[in-house]
Design an enzyme around this catalytic site. Sequence first.
Site, PDB file in Angstrom:
ATOM      1  N   LYS B 170       0.842  -1.202   0.000  1.00 32.64           N
ATOM      2  CA  LYS B 170       0.000   0.000   0.000  1.00 32.64           C
ATOM      3  C   LYS B 170       0.882   1.259   0.000  1.00 32.64           C
ATOM      4  O   LYS B 170       0.598   2.225  -0.726  1.00 32.64           O
ATOM      5  CB  LYS B 170      -0.926   0.003   1.220  1.00 32.64           C
ATOM      6  CG  LYS B 170      -1.834   1.240   1.347  1.00 32.64           C
ATOM      7  CD  LYS B 170      -2.877   1.326   0.249  1.00 32.64           C
ATOM      8  CE  LYS B 170      -3.660   2.635   0.273  1.00 32.64           C
ATOM      9  NZ  LYS B 170      -4.732   2.684   1.258  1.00 32.64           N
ATOM     10  N   LYS B 238      -1.478  11.748   5.015  1.00 27.81           N
ATOM     11  CA  LYS B 238      -1.274  10.772   6.099  1.00 27.81           C
ATOM     12  C   LYS B 238      -0.483   9.575   5.577  1.00 27.81           C
ATOM     13  O   LYS B 238       0.489   9.131   6.189  1.00 27.81           O
ATOM     14  CB  LYS B 238      -2.635  10.307   6.633  1.00 27.81           C
ATOM     15  CG  LYS B 238      -2.557   9.346   7.813  1.00 27.81           C
ATOM     16  CD  LYS B 238      -3.721   8.343   7.810  1.00 27.81           C
ATOM     17  CE  LYS B 238      -3.225   6.957   7.444  1.00 27.81           C
ATOM     18  NZ  LYS B 238      -4.274   5.965   7.205  1.00 27.81           N
TER      19      LYS B 238
END
Lengths: 289, 289
Positions: B170, B238
């Site tokens: 990811k 983030k």
Amino acid sequence: MKVGYIGLGIMGRACAANLLRAGHTLSVYARRPESAAELVTQGARVYASPAELAREVEIVISNVSDTPDVEEVMLGEHGVIHGAHPGLIAIDMSTIKPLAARDIAAKLAAAGVDFLDAPVSGGEIGAINGTLTIMVGGKAAALDTARPVLEAMGKTITRIGDSGAGQVAKACNQIVVAVTIEAVAEAMALARACGVDPAPVREALLGGFAGSRVLDVHGQRIIDDNYAPGFKARLHQKDMGIVADTAAALGIRLDAASHAAELIQQLVAQGDGELDSSAIARLIASRRA
Amino acid sequence: MKVGYIGLGIMGRACAANLLRAGHTLSVYARRPESAAELVTQGARVYASPAELAREVEIVISNVSDTPDVEEVMLGEHGVIHGAHPGLIAIDMSTIKPLAARDIAAKLAAAGVDFLDAPVSGGEIGAINGTLTIMVGGKAAALDTARPVLEAMGKTITRIGDSGAGQVAKACNQIVVAVTIEAVAEAMALARACGVDPAPVREALLGGFAGSRVLDVHGQRIIDDNYAPGFKARLHQKDMGIVADTAAALGIRLDAASHAAELIQQLVAQGDGELDSSAIARLIASRRA
């Protein structure tokens, strides 16, 4: 049509052969006559200068190394401009500075010659198979006339806009490819540093928003650490120089393109200019914070 | 199967609804009970803590905001670990630090619980349609058991490797997407600065080596100057923080990822965190040398 081809390097020879195959009448000019030998056996006629060649054809195409070469071939002492005649269309398939392409177009227009800048992507394989992507700048009417000739060499032929726009699109292409290679190389480097096999990472990412031709093709090269070209680093370096010159002339900043260009430059400087430009992944993998 | 879902934000609610639709028995825990209301009318049972929920199910899934939230839900005072029972599999679909995922996996393993890190890409649309890309780290046997449950939520489910490897994939995904956006934005900025319409540039480039999902989708956003998300800049920020922390922990340098992260940070700092992260194109277009 009667087509003349100038510049019989790897790309040019493959394109010229496809013109013959498509039934066009081919004439050629090459600085080194031996480059023309095979085409001559296939029926091409050789001329002694770009001017003499231009005089005899409807469309004259150049595919040479860099901006000064195109200027010489088109505008030089024995250049195409001296063979100008009504209806002649000049097409340049080299990758050169967009602003230079505009200038060449203006000078040829003054001699009554329509000029199309028509750089390509797709590499040697695309040239051989006649599947190049051709990005065209110049008058729509000139492209309409030239389209059957371009279709012998390419699969996707897109008019981007006025003169120079084809070269702008090519510059954009080289930015996107270079920076996307860097993106993929950093991702693969992170995976390896984490002790994770990059192969399933590539697989998973290909299915989502990170999917790209670069992830597919160059991602595999990076995984295999196999940098047989492909597209040579020294040629990508030349093209990134065009990007940098153009950005500087326009007063804009392209940070990511500059950074990718520095890596390619470093690769060439260390003697790896004949490798595929995705070999910058080796530099990225060896960096330490 | 008996499945528990923890974290009913936009993504979590959509995933949980797909579990019900696929015929699984659904139990939920949400910090804000109103998030569970609609699922309850569809047959979901509500529990008062992750521990109580975990005790009653075969598979417990979390989908929360950030690393500390996952640690709290899995290992905290009322966490999943206190509902451990033989055969329980815990799955985290949040995007968190790979090293933290490994740590959580180790602590749950000590309590007899198999843990899979299973972050996703594909966004809200993918969650609603059950077409998420799911990148999995952890034991193959645990994934085999959990696969029917994951298949209710995602289309492509790839085991990347051991614990943490899903989060690594990811992180790689977010690097590639962020940096490719920057590449496309610089190309579009160059085209515009040259007075060339970026729309045919995008079209031409999509057919060649520069082709990517980012060029397709975000390229169009950039051309339209329409940054309705999509994937919000503050969430991409983030995730790029996770990339930076991971790179720092490993002692590697990711220059392109860092630069893209700075642009996203700048976008959020100027109050545009709710826009799609491709809005960095506005910053890029406004830069001058």
